[in-house]
Structure formats: structure tokens, C-alpha cells
Design a protein around this motif. Structure first.
Motif, PDB file in Angstrom:
ATOM      1  N   LYS A  81       0.837  -1.204   0.000  1.00 38.82           N
ATOM      2  CA  LYS A  81       0.000   0.000   0.000  1.00 38.82           C
ATOM      3  C   LYS A  81       0.871   1.253   0.000  1.00 38.82           C
ATOM      4  N   LEU A  82       1.850   1.267   0.899  1.00 43.28           N
ATOM      5  CA  LEU A  82       2.686   2.461   1.023  1.00 43.28           C
ATOM      6  C   LEU A  82       3.499   2.692  -0.243  1.00 43.28           C
ATOM      7  N   GLN A  83       3.985   1.628  -0.853  1.00 41.25           N
ATOM      8  CA  GLN A  83       4.735   1.775  -2.103  1.00 41.25           C
ATOM      9  C   GLN A  83       3.874   2.431  -3.176  1.00 41.25           C
ATOM     10  N   LYS A  84       2.645   1.988  -3.311  1.00 43.52           N
ATOM     11  CA  LYS A  84       1.736   2.559  -4.309  1.00 43.52           C
ATOM     12  C   LYS A  84       1.414   4.021  -3.994  1.00 43.52           C
ATOM     13  N   ILE A  85       1.198   4.309  -2.721  1.00 48.68           N
ATOM     14  CA  ILE A  85       0.872   5.679  -2.314  1.00 48.68           C
ATOM     15  C   ILE A  85       2.033   6.616  -2.629  1.00 48.68           C
ATOM     16  N   ILE A  86       3.245   6.213  -2.279  1.00 42.11           N
ATOM     17  CA  ILE A  86       4.417   7.060  -2.523  1.00 42.11           C
ATOM     18  C   ILE A  86       4.646   7.265  -4.018  1.00 42.11           C
ATOM     19  N   GLN A  87       4.536   6.192  -4.791  1.00 45.45           N
ATOM     20  CA  GLN A  87       4.782   6.278  -6.235  1.00 45.45           C
ATOM     21  C   GLN A  87       3.796   7.236  -6.908  1.00 45.45           C
ATOM     22  N   SER A  88       2.517   7.147  -6.546  1.00 50.02           N
ATOM     23  CA  SER A  88       1.525   8.047  -7.144  1.00 50.02           C
ATOM     24  C   SER A  88       1.682   9.471  -6.623  1.00 50.02           C
ATOM     25  N   PHE A  89       2.098   9.608  -5.359  1.00 49.99           N
ATOM     26  CA  PHE A  89       2.337  10.927  -4.766  1.00 49.99           C
ATOM     27  C   PHE A  89       3.436  11.659  -5.538  1.00 49.99           C
ATOM     28  N   VAL A  90       4.525  10.976  -5.809  1.00 46.79           N
ATOM     29  CA  VAL A  90       5.630  11.584  -6.560  1.00 46.79           C
ATOM     30  C   VAL A  90       5.188  11.926  -7.987  1.00 46.79           C
ATOM     31  N   LYS A  91       4.411  11.040  -8.592  1.00 47.43           N
ATOM     32  CA  LYS A  91       4.019  11.234  -9.997  1.00 47.43           C
ATOM     33  C   LYS A  91       3.175  12.485 -10.203  1.00 47.43           C
ATOM     34  N   VAL A  92       2.472  12.915  -9.169  1.00 48.39           N
ATOM     35  CA  VAL A  92       1.600  14.087  -9.315  1.00 48.39           C
ATOM     36  C   VAL A  92       2.399  15.332  -9.678  1.00 48.39           C
ATOM     37  N   PHE A  93       3.681  15.367  -9.298  1.00 46.83           N
ATOM     38  CA  PHE A  93       4.497  16.549  -9.584  1.00 46.83           C
ATOM     39  C   PHE A  93       4.910  16.619 -11.053  1.00 46.83           C
ATOM     40  N   HIS A  94       4.741  15.527 -11.760  1.00 45.18           N
ATOM     41  CA  HIS A  94       4.945  15.520 -13.204  1.00 45.18           C
ATOM     42  C   HIS A  94       3.631  15.811 -13.926  1.00 45.18           C
ATOM     43  N   LEU A  95       2.564  15.174 -13.481  1.00 41.43           N
ATOM     44  CA  LEU A  95       1.269  15.316 -14.147  1.00 41.43           C
ATOM     45  C   LEU A  95       0.668  16.706 -13.965  1.00 41.43           C
ATOM     46  N   TYR A  96       0.898  17.305 -12.788  1.00 39.88           N
ATOM     47  CA  TYR A  96       0.238  18.578 -12.469  1.00 39.88           C
ATOM     48  C   TYR A  96       1.230  19.637 -11.989  1.00 39.88           C
ATOM     49  N   LYS A  97       2.424  19.633 -12.529  1.00 35.63           N
ATOM     50  CA  LYS A  97       3.446  20.584 -12.085  1.00 35.63           C
ATOM     51  C   LYS A  97       2.981  22.048 -12.161  1.00 35.63           C
ATOM     52  N   PRO A  98       2.388  22.521 -13.273  1.00 40.57           N
ATOM     53  CA  PRO A  98       1.934  23.915 -13.305  1.00 40.57           C
ATOM     54  C   PRO A  98       0.859  24.212 -12.262  1.00 40.57           C
ATOM     55  N   HIS A  99      -0.074  23.267 -12.060  1.00 38.91           N
ATOM     56  CA  HIS A  99      -1.132  23.450 -11.070  1.00 38.91           C
ATOM     57  C   HIS A  99      -0.536  23.626  -9.673  1.00 38.91           C
ATOM     58  N   ILE A 100       0.435  22.774  -9.346  1.00 43.82           N
ATOM     59  CA  ILE A 100       1.033  22.796  -8.017  1.00 43.82           C
ATOM     60  C   ILE A 100       1.842  24.067  -7.814  1.00 43.82           C
ATOM     61  N   SER A 101       2.610  24.464  -8.809  1.00 44.09           N
ATOM     62  CA  SER A 101       3.415  25.679  -8.711  1.00 44.09           C
ATOM     63  C   SER A 101       2.538  26.906  -8.481  1.00 44.09           C
ATOM     64  N   VAL A 102       1.466  27.013  -9.265  1.00 45.66           N
ATOM     65  CA  VAL A 102       0.555  28.155  -9.119  1.00 45.66           C
ATOM     66  C   VAL A 102      -0.128  28.123  -7.770  1.00 45.66           C
ATOM     67  N   PHE A 103      -0.544  26.941  -7.326  1.00 42.74           N
ATOM     68  CA  PHE A 103      -1.246  26.868  -6.046  1.00 42.74           C
ATOM     69  C   PHE A 103      -0.353  27.337  -4.903  1.00 42.74           C
ATOM     70  N   TYR A 104       0.878  26.826  -4.831  1.00 44.36           N
ATOM     71  CA  TYR A 104       1.751  27.217  -3.729  1.00 44.36           C
ATOM     72  C   TYR A 104       2.148  28.686  -3.807  1.00 44.36           C
ATOM     73  N   GLN A 105       2.177  29.213  -5.011  1.00 48.60           N
ATOM     74  CA  GLN A 105       2.501  30.623  -5.208  1.00 48.60           C
ATOM     75  C   GLN A 105       1.345  31.536  -4.808  1.00 48.60           C
ATOM     76  N   GLU A 106       0.115  31.071  -5.032  1.00 48.97           N
ATOM     77  CA  GLU A 106      -1.047  31.944  -4.884  1.00 48.97           C
ATOM     78  C   GLU A 106      -2.055  31.499  -3.821  1.00 48.97           C
ATOM     79  N   SER A 107      -1.789  30.426  -3.083  1.00 48.29           N
ATOM     80  CA  SER A 107      -2.791  29.860  -2.166  1.00 48.29           C
ATOM     81  C   SER A 107      -3.201  30.823  -1.055  1.00 48.29           C
TER      82      SER A 107
END
Length: 214
Positions: A81-107
Motif C-alpha cells: 500500500k505504502l509503495q503505491k501511495i508514494i509512487q503516485s504521490f511523486v508522480k503528481v508533480f509531473h502530471l500537475y506541475k503547473p497546477h502545483i506551482s501556481v497553487f503554492y505561489q497563490e494559495s
């Protein structure tokens, strides 16, 4: 144009504008003009610019939360379970990098009602990680001397920082980076007996994989 395509175009346009000019430096009129839609088209999908910023966050938190729930329901063993959670957690920074950057900049500009909704999903995600860690301790797979809360917050902090340094097209793919995180976390968390299990050997790096630049 399909409604989903228009919504995605508005979001992609707003991401580009927010990154360049900041949340308060961009108007709905600019978003409408740059995305080639109308105010009616914008307000069909978003009640306001504030809701648009919330939706930008919701895209990536919903992704990791869904993946964590899938891991929780599809795997019986906590280590898997933890392996799957970590792998998908890391992948989000590739799939949604612009979304994450804007959110942390403007939240900081989010209205309280949207901040509360975000907190609910983030808490749900955190609790799934804590639940997995607790199950791992009970199953004898995770070291009992390592506190669940500190371990969980450490995992969240380690992986969340990826948005600061990850660059698509770097030396390592996002999946390889995910495997490095998995190796680091499981090596420090698993008991000696759990590390020896044949089914978990695939979660550890082979010599030399983690070298070079990221």
C-alpha cells in the motif's frame, strides 16, 4: 467545442497567466480573451476567479487522494500500500506541475470556504497514510519504535518538496524518482524481517540506479 475541453483550456490559460503575473495581476477578462472564450463560457464552469484557483488545487489533490484510496482497497499488505501511495504521490508533480506551482505561489489568496474544502481533502490523504503506517506496525512490517505521526509528516514533507526541484526531462524519469523515494522510505521504515521478504525486494534499488543527477 466540448464543455470539458473549454474548461481545460480556461485552466491551462489561467495557469500560464497566474505564473507570469500572479493571481491578483490577472483579470477574468484577460483569461477569457487569452482562452478564446466568452464570459458566459467562463462563468458556466467557475463562479469566480477564486473558485478557479480552488479547482486548480482540486485537480492534483483529488488525483493523489483517489490513488491512495485505490491502494488502500486493492492491497492487503501495508508495505505494498505504502509503495503505491508514494509512487503516485511523486508522480503528481509531473502530471500537475503547473497546477502545483501556481497553487503554492497563490494559495494565500484563497477564500476561507475554499481553504476549508482543501483542508478536508488534505486531512483525508494524511489519514490514509497514517492508517497505512499503523497497519504496518500492527502487521510487524514497520518498525514499532518509529512514531506514526512523525513518520507520516516526514513522508508528506519529503515528497511535497519535489515541486521545488523537479524538472521534466531531467536525468531521471518521474517513475525512477518515485522508486528512489520508495527505497529511501522503506529502507528506513521496514523491520529487518520485512526487508528480507522476496515480494518486497522489487521495491529496493539495484546498485548504481540512484547515482547521477536528478
Amino acid at each position: 467545442m466540448k464543455l470539458t475541453e473549454l474548461k481545460d483550456r480556461i485552466i491551462e490559460t489561467s495557469l500560464r497567466l497566474f505564473e507570469s503575473h500572479g493571481f491578483h495581476g490577472v483579470t477574468v477578462n484577460q483569461i477569457v480573451s487569452e482562452s478564446g472564450t466568452s464570459k458566459g463560457g467562463f462563468y458556466h464552469h467557475f463562479q469566480s476567479k477564486d473558485e478557479l484557483l480552488y479547482v486548480i488545487h482540486d485537480y492534483f489533490i483529488s488525483y493523489v487522494l483517489t490513488k491512495a484510496k485505490e491502494a488502500d482497497s486493492s492491497s492487503k499488505k501495508p508495505t505494498e500500500k505504502l509503495q503505491k501511495i508514494i509512487q503516485s504521490f511523486v508522480k503528481v508533480f509531473h502530471l500537475y506541475k503547473p497546477h502545483i506551482s501556481v497553487f503554492y505561489q497563490e494559495s494565500m489568496y484563497l477564500k476561507p470556504e475554499y481553504t476549508e474544502e482543501i483542508k478536508k481533502k488534505r486531512d483525508s490523504y494524511k489519514n490514509l497514510i497514517f492508517k497505512c503506517l499503523e497497519e504496518g506496525r500492527e502487521a510487524g512490517e514497520f518498525r514499532p519504535e518509529v512514531p506514526v505521526d512523525i513518520t507520516g509528516m516526514t513522508i508528506l514533507g519529503m515528497v511535497n518538496w519535489t515541486y521545488k526541484w523537479y524538472q521534466p526531462g531531467g536525468e531521471k524519469t518521474i517513475d525512477e524518482i518515485g522508486s528512489i523515494f520508495v527505497d529511501l522510505i522503506l529502507n528506513s521504515l521496514l523491520t529487518d524481517s520485512a526487508k528480507q521478504k522476496k515480494e518486497y525486494q522489487k521495491f529496493f534499488l539495484k546498485s548504481g540506479l540512484a547515482e547521477d543527477k536528478l
